[in-house]
Design a protein around this motif. Structure first.
Motif, PDB file in Angstrom:
ATOM      1  N   VAL A   8       1.968 -11.090  13.981  1.00  0.00           N
ATOM      2  CA  VAL A   8       2.724 -10.535  13.493  1.00  0.00           C
ATOM      3  C   VAL A   8       4.356 -10.725  13.891  1.00  0.00           C
ATOM      4  CG1 VAL A   8       4.312  -9.047  12.477  1.00  0.00           C
ATOM      5  CG2 VAL A   8       1.313  -9.586  12.131  1.00  0.00           C
ATOM      6  N   THR A   9       4.720 -10.254  15.318  1.00  0.00           N
ATOM      7  CA  THR A   9       5.797 -10.469  16.412  1.00  0.00           C
ATOM      8  C   THR A   9       6.060 -11.771  15.950  1.00  0.00           C
ATOM      9  OG1 THR A   9       5.723  -8.188  17.054  1.00  0.00           O
ATOM     10  CG2 THR A   9       7.380  -9.804  18.342  1.00  0.00           C
ATOM     11  N   GLN A  10       4.980 -12.341  16.729  1.00  0.00           N
ATOM     12  CA  GLN A  10       5.341 -13.991  17.032  1.00  0.00           C
ATOM     13  C   GLN A  10       5.662 -14.864  16.145  1.00  0.00           C
ATOM     14  OE1 GLN A  10       1.493 -16.008  17.177  1.00  0.00           O
ATOM     15  NE2 GLN A  10       2.835 -18.263  17.472  1.00  0.00           N
ATOM     16  N   ALA A  11       5.009 -14.569  14.586  1.00  0.00           N
ATOM     17  CA  ALA A  11       4.869 -15.200  13.388  1.00  0.00           C
ATOM     18  C   ALA A  11       6.234 -15.056  12.955  1.00  0.00           C
ATOM     19  CB  ALA A  11       4.367 -14.654  12.149  1.00  0.00           C
ATOM     20  N   LEU A  12       7.318 -13.266  12.505  1.00  0.00           N
ATOM     21  CA  LEU A  12       8.341 -13.090  12.733  1.00  0.00           C
ATOM     22  C   LEU A  12       9.098 -13.648  12.925  1.00  0.00           C
ATOM     23  CD1 LEU A  12       9.228 -11.250   9.855  1.00  0.00           C
ATOM     24  CD2 LEU A  12       9.264  -9.746  11.841  1.00  0.00           C
ATOM     25  N   MET A  13       9.487 -13.514  14.254  1.00  0.00           N
ATOM     26  CA  MET A  13      10.585 -14.116  14.624  1.00  0.00           C
ATOM     27  C   MET A  13      10.454 -15.486  15.104  1.00  0.00           C
ATOM     28  SD  MET A  13      11.715 -11.568  15.564  1.00  0.00           S
ATOM     29  CE  MET A  13      12.705 -12.783  16.860  1.00  0.00           C
ATOM     30  N   ALA A  14       9.387 -16.412  14.914  1.00  0.00           N
ATOM     31  CA  ALA A  14       9.440 -17.128  13.889  1.00  0.00           C
ATOM     32  C   ALA A  14       9.640 -17.894  13.041  1.00  0.00           C
ATOM     33  CB  ALA A  14       7.942 -18.574  14.701  1.00  0.00           C
ATOM     34  N   GLY A  15      10.161 -16.749  12.038  1.00  0.00           N
ATOM     35  CA  GLY A  15      11.203 -17.467  10.615  1.00  0.00           C
ATOM     36  C   GLY A  15       8.898 -17.800  10.028  1.00  0.00           C
ATOM     37  N   GLN A  16       8.045 -17.280  10.200  1.00  0.00           N
ATOM     38  CA  GLN A  16       6.695 -18.016   9.395  1.00  0.00           C
ATOM     39  C   GLN A  16       5.851 -17.255   8.529  1.00  0.00           C
ATOM     40  OE1 GLN A  16       4.462 -19.141  12.492  1.00  0.00           O
ATOM     41  NE2 GLN A  16       5.783 -20.251  12.789  1.00  0.00           N
ATOM     42  N   VAL A  17       7.224 -15.787   8.034  1.00  0.00           N
ATOM     43  CA  VAL A  17       5.964 -14.310   7.933  1.00  0.00           C
ATOM     44  C   VAL A  17       6.691 -14.795   6.138  1.00  0.00           C
ATOM     45  CG1 VAL A  17       5.851 -12.035   7.259  1.00  0.00           C
ATOM     46  CG2 VAL A  17       5.466 -13.458   9.313  1.00  0.00           C
ATOM     47  N   ARG A  18       5.892 -14.883   5.544  1.00  0.00           N
ATOM     48  CA  ARG A  18       6.182 -14.809   3.577  1.00  0.00           C
ATOM     49  C   ARG A  18       6.092 -13.395   3.537  1.00  0.00           C
ATOM     50  NH1 ARG A  18       2.221 -15.221  -0.593  1.00  0.00           N
ATOM     51  NH2 ARG A  18       0.737 -15.340   1.121  1.00  0.00           N
ATOM     52  N   GLN A  19       4.898 -12.377   3.751  1.00  0.00           N
ATOM     53  CA  GLN A  19       5.278 -10.766   2.808  1.00  0.00           C
ATOM     54  C   GLN A  19       4.218 -10.570   4.476  1.00  0.00           C
ATOM     55  OE1 GLN A  19       1.790  -9.595   0.481  1.00  0.00           O
ATOM     56  NE2 GLN A  19       3.268  -8.090  -0.783  1.00  0.00           N
ATOM     57  N   LEU A  20       5.188  -9.485   4.389  1.00  0.00           N
ATOM     58  CA  LEU A  20       5.022  -8.168   5.604  1.00  0.00           C
ATOM     59  C   LEU A  20       4.073  -6.999   5.821  1.00  0.00           C
ATOM     60  CD1 LEU A  20       4.891  -7.447   9.024  1.00  0.00           C
ATOM     61  CD2 LEU A  20       6.899  -6.784   8.249  1.00  0.00           C
ATOM     62  N   ILE A  21       3.427  -6.941   5.521  1.00  0.00           N
ATOM     63  CA  ILE A  21       1.738  -5.025   5.510  1.00  0.00           C
ATOM     64  C   ILE A  21       1.906  -4.689   6.601  1.00  0.00           C
ATOM     65  CG2 ILE A  21      -0.367  -4.596   4.169  1.00  0.00           C
ATOM     66  CD1 ILE A  21       1.076  -7.112   2.723  1.00  0.00           C
ATOM     67  N   LEU A  22       2.517  -3.047   6.032  1.00  0.00           N
ATOM     68  CA  LEU A  22       2.558  -2.596   6.635  1.00  0.00           C
ATOM     69  C   LEU A  22       1.957  -1.209   6.749  1.00  0.00           C
ATOM     70  CD1 LEU A  22       6.175  -2.523   8.157  1.00  0.00           C
ATOM     71  CD2 LEU A  22       4.768  -3.077   9.156  1.00  0.00           C
ATOM     72  N   LYS A  23       1.162  -0.120   7.556  1.00  0.00           N
ATOM     73  CA  LYS A  23       0.897   1.147   7.715  1.00  0.00           C
ATOM     74  C   LYS A  23       2.306   2.103   8.315  1.00  0.00           C
ATOM     75  CE  LYS A  23      -3.705   2.270   7.629  1.00  0.00           C
ATOM     76  NZ  LYS A  23      -4.472   2.467   8.817  1.00  0.00           N
ATOM     77  N   PRO A  24       2.509   3.412   7.285  1.00  0.00           N
ATOM     78  CA  PRO A  24       3.128   4.108   7.470  1.00  0.00           C
ATOM     79  C   PRO A  24       3.517   4.752   9.044  1.00  0.00           C
ATOM     80  CG  PRO A  24       2.419   5.119   6.098  1.00  0.00           C
ATOM     81  CD  PRO A  24       2.099   3.700   6.166  1.00  0.00           C
ATOM     82  N   ILE A  25       4.890   4.290   9.742  1.00  0.00           N
ATOM     83  CA  ILE A  25       5.163   5.575  10.914  1.00  0.00           C
ATOM     84  C   ILE A  25       4.028   5.307  11.998  1.00  0.00           C
ATOM     85  CG2 ILE A  25       6.060   7.741  11.327  1.00  0.00           C
ATOM     86  CD1 ILE A  25       5.811   8.889   8.747  1.00  0.00           C
ATOM     87  N   SER A  26       4.110   3.749  12.337  1.00  0.00           N
ATOM     88  CA  SER A  26       2.681   3.513  13.030  1.00  0.00           C
ATOM     89  C   SER A  26       3.812   3.690  14.835  1.00  0.00           C
ATOM     90  CB  SER A  26       2.346   2.494  12.711  1.00  0.00           C
ATOM     91  OG  SER A  26       2.961   0.810  12.668  1.00  0.00           O
ATOM     92  N   GLN A  27       4.483   3.332  15.011  1.00  0.00           N
ATOM     93  CA  GLN A  27       4.868   3.505  15.995  1.00  0.00           C
ATOM     94  C   GLN A  27       4.873   2.554  16.713  1.00  0.00           C
ATOM     95  OE1 GLN A  27       5.409   7.746  16.542  1.00  0.00           O
ATOM     96  NE2 GLN A  27       7.146   7.451  15.183  1.00  0.00           N
ATOM     97  N   ASN A  28       4.700   1.592  17.049  1.00  0.00           N
ATOM     98  CA  ASN A  28       4.394   0.560  17.889  1.00  0.00           C
ATOM     99  C   ASN A  28       5.588   0.243  18.987  1.00  0.00           C
ATOM    100  OD1 ASN A  28       1.399  -0.099  17.536  1.00  0.00           O
ATOM    101  ND2 ASN A  28       2.294  -0.978  16.152  1.00  0.00           N
ATOM    102  N   GLU A  29       4.629  -0.164  20.292  1.00  0.00           N
ATOM    103  CA  GLU A  29       5.823   0.229  21.097  1.00  0.00           C
ATOM    104  C   GLU A  29       5.856  -1.327  21.535  1.00  0.00           C
ATOM    105  OE1 GLU A  29       5.026   1.594  25.214  1.00  0.00           O
ATOM    106  OE2 GLU A  29       5.530   3.867  24.136  1.00  0.00           O
ATOM    107  N   GLY A  30       7.105  -2.552  21.304  1.00  0.00           N
ATOM    108  CA  GLY A  30       6.954  -3.569  22.985  1.00  0.00           C
ATOM    109  C   GLY A  30       8.584  -3.737  23.541  1.00  0.00           C
ATOM    110  N   TRP A  31       9.301  -4.793  23.054  1.00  0.00           N
ATOM    111  CA  TRP A  31       9.979  -5.237  23.962  1.00  0.00           C
ATOM    112  C   TRP A  31      10.982  -5.732  23.822  1.00  0.00           C
ATOM    113  CZ3 TRP A  31       9.212  -4.013  28.821  1.00  0.00           C
ATOM    114  CH2 TRP A  31       7.884  -3.873  29.490  1.00  0.00           C
ATOM    115  N   LEU A  32      12.213  -6.230  24.167  1.00  0.00           N
ATOM    116  CA  LEU A  32      13.051  -7.006  23.455  1.00  0.00           C
ATOM    117  C   LEU A  32      14.077  -6.922  24.270  1.00  0.00           C
ATOM    118  CD1 LEU A  32      14.955  -7.145  20.668  1.00  0.00           C
ATOM    119  CD2 LEU A  32      16.610  -5.072  21.471  1.00  0.00           C
TER     120      LEU A  32
END
Length: 397
Positions: free
Chosen positions: A289-313
Motif C-alpha cells: 500500500v505504501t508503494q502504491a500510494l507514494m506512486a499515486g496509484q491508490v484509488r481508495q485507501l481502506i484502514l483499520k483504526p489505530i493500527s499504528q504500523n512502523e515505517g521509514w521516512l
C-alpha cells in the motif's frame, strides 16, 4: 454537534480579514485527564502565538487569554465523554464550531484568513447522512443523523394538523403520483402524500444518503404507497415510533440499526477488496500500500483504526514500509532513512493530500487476512512484486 450540509458549506466558504483558527486534537483512550489537560495548555499557548500577527477581536481575546476557557471546555468534554475521537475546532470573530470525528487524525493548528477544512472534508466523506422521518396520522417530524449526532430539522417539518375541509388536488397531480383522486379526498391519505412530497424535496436539499421511517404499523403500508421510487431505494429500516418521543429516545431506537448498516457496508467493501485483489486490482499490507500510494496509484485507501504500523521516512518525504533498517537508504533519492511511528497516520495524510478516497473499518471483521490496511488501485498491477530484503516494495507475508 450535528454538522448539517449548510454548516459544512459555511465552513468551506468562510473568509475573514482577521484570524480564522483551525484546531484538530485527538483524544486517545490511553491518555489520562491530567496529561490531556497539560496538552491543551500547550495548544492554547501555540494558538496565542499564532494569532499575534493578526488583527481583530479574536486576536486580542487570545492574546489576553480570553476565549480559551471555551476552547478548554469543548475539548475536555470530548475527552471525558467520547474518547478515541478527533475534535475539530474552528474559531473566528463571533464564530465557534466544534465537530467530533470518531476517527484518529494528526494533531495540528493553523491560523489563516479561512478555515483549514480539507482534512475534515476528506474524513467525513465516508460517513453517510441519515434522514429519519417520524410520522403518524396527524404529524410528521424529520431528523438528521450525521457523525453519531442527531438533530431535528424543525425548519422542514412541524405539526401538521389535518384540515377540516377536503382539498381536491389537480388531476395532473393525481396522475403523476399514481394515486386516485378519490383517495386524495381522504385527509389521512392527503397528509401522507404531502409528507412524502416534502420528504423527497428536503432529502436532496439536505444531502441525505439513507432513509429510516418511524411510523405505526397500521400506517406503514399507506405511507409506503406514497413513497417515491428514489426514496424506496434509500430506505434501510422501518421502526414503530411515536411522534411525541424526544430526540434522545428516537436516536436510542435506531442506534443499533445504524451500527448494523455500517457493519454491512464495511463487509461489502472488504468483499470487493478481496475480489479485486484476486484480479490484481487491489492490494493488502503496509509495504504494498505504501508503494502504491507514494506512486499515486491508490484509488481508495481502506484502514483499520489505530493500527499504528512502523515505517521509514527519508528527508525528501518518501514513505517506506517493510523490512528496512537504519543502514538502508531511500531507493528513490538515495537519502538515509529514519524510523517513524504511526505509519498508517502518515499514509492517511498523504492520501488526503492526493484527494484519494479513504474508508475506515470501524468494526472487527474476519475478511482482512491478518492485515489492517488495503487499497483499490487506479490501474491493475501487471504482476506481483518479488520479495527481497532492502527492496523498495517488499511483499507482505
Amino acid at each position: 454537534m450535528y454538522l448539517s450540509q449548510a454548516q459544512l458549506n459555511e465552513l468551506c466558504d468562510f473568509q475573514t480579514d482577521h484570524a480564522a483558527i483551525s484546531l484538530y486534537v485527538y483524544s486517545s483512550p490511553q491518555e489520562n485527564r491530567d496529561h490531556f489537560h497539560q496538552r491543551l495548555n500547550r495548544l492554547a499557548e501555540t494558538v496565542q502565538d499564532k494569532t499575534k500577527q493578526f488583527e481583530g477581536p479574536i486576536s486580542r481575546w487570545m492574546s489576553k487569554g480570553l476565549h480559551l476557557d471555551r476552547l478548554h471546555d469543548a475539548l475536555l468534554e470530548v475527552f471525558v465523554e467520547e474518547k478515541g475521537q478527533t475534535c475539530c475546532v474552528f474559531i473566528a470573530d463571533d464564530f465557534f464550531v466544534v465537530v467530533d470525528l470518531p476517527l484518529r487524525f494528526s494533531e495540528f493548528i493553523t491560523v489563516d484568513y479561512q478555515f483549514f477544512v480539507k482534512p475534515l472534508m476528506g474524513l467525513i466523506a465516508q460517513f453517510e447522512r441519515f434522514a429519519v422521518l417520524i410520522c403518524d396520522g396527524n404529524r410528521a417530524r424529520l431528523f438528521g443523523i450525521h457523525l453519531n449526532e442527531i438533530e431535528e430539522q424543525t425548519e422542514i417539518f412541524a405539526d401538521n394538523d389535518l384540515p377540516e375541509v377536503n382539498k381536491i388536488m389537480p388531476a395532473w397531480e393525481c396522475l403523476r403520483s399514481g394515486v386516485t383522486n378519490q383517495r386524495l379526498h381522504d385527509p389521512l391519505q392527503r397528509h401522507l402524500k404531502n409528507t412524502t412530497d416534502r420528504l423527497k424535496d428536503c432529502f436532496t436539499a439536505l444531502g441525505f444518503n439513507q432513509l429510516i421511517l418511524g411510523i405505526p404499523q397500521d400506517l406503514h403500508p399507506l405511507l409506503r404507497h406514497h413513497l417515491s421510487t428514489e426514496l424506496e431505494d434509500r430506505l434501510i429500516a422501518t421502526i414503530d415510533s411515536d411522534t411525541t418521543n424526544n430526540t434522545s429516545v428516537i436516536y436510542h431506537q435506531i442506534k443499533s440499526i445504524l451500527r448494523e448498516h455500517r457493519h454491512r457496508r464495511e463487509s461489502r467493501i472488504l468483499i470487493l477488496l478481496r475480489e479485486a485483489r484476486e484480479q490484481n486490482q487491489a492490494i493488502l499490507g503496509v509495504p504494498s500500500v505504501t508503494q502504491a500510494l507514494m506512486a499515486g496509484q491508490v484509488r481508495q485507501l481502506i484502514l483499520k483504526p489505530i493500527s499504528q504500523n512502523e515505517g521509514w521516512l527519508c528527508p525528501q518525504g518518501h514513505l517506506l514500509g517493510g523490512s528496512f533498517s537504519a543502514d538502508d537508504i531511500c531507493p528513490q533519492c538515495q537519502q538515509n532513512l529514519e524510523p517513524v511511528q504511526d505509519l498508517d497516520e502518515l499514509l492517511l495524510v498523504e492520501a488526503l493530500s492526493q484527494n484519494t478516497d479513504v474508508f475506515h473499518i470501524l468494526h472487527n471483521n474476519d475478511q482482512w487476512e491478518d492485515q489492517n490496511i488495503g487499497a483499490f488501485l487506479r490501474i491493475p498491477n501487471p504482476s506481483k512484486p518479488k520479495s527481497h530484503h532492502g527492496s523498495v516494495f517488499p511483499t507482505e507475508r
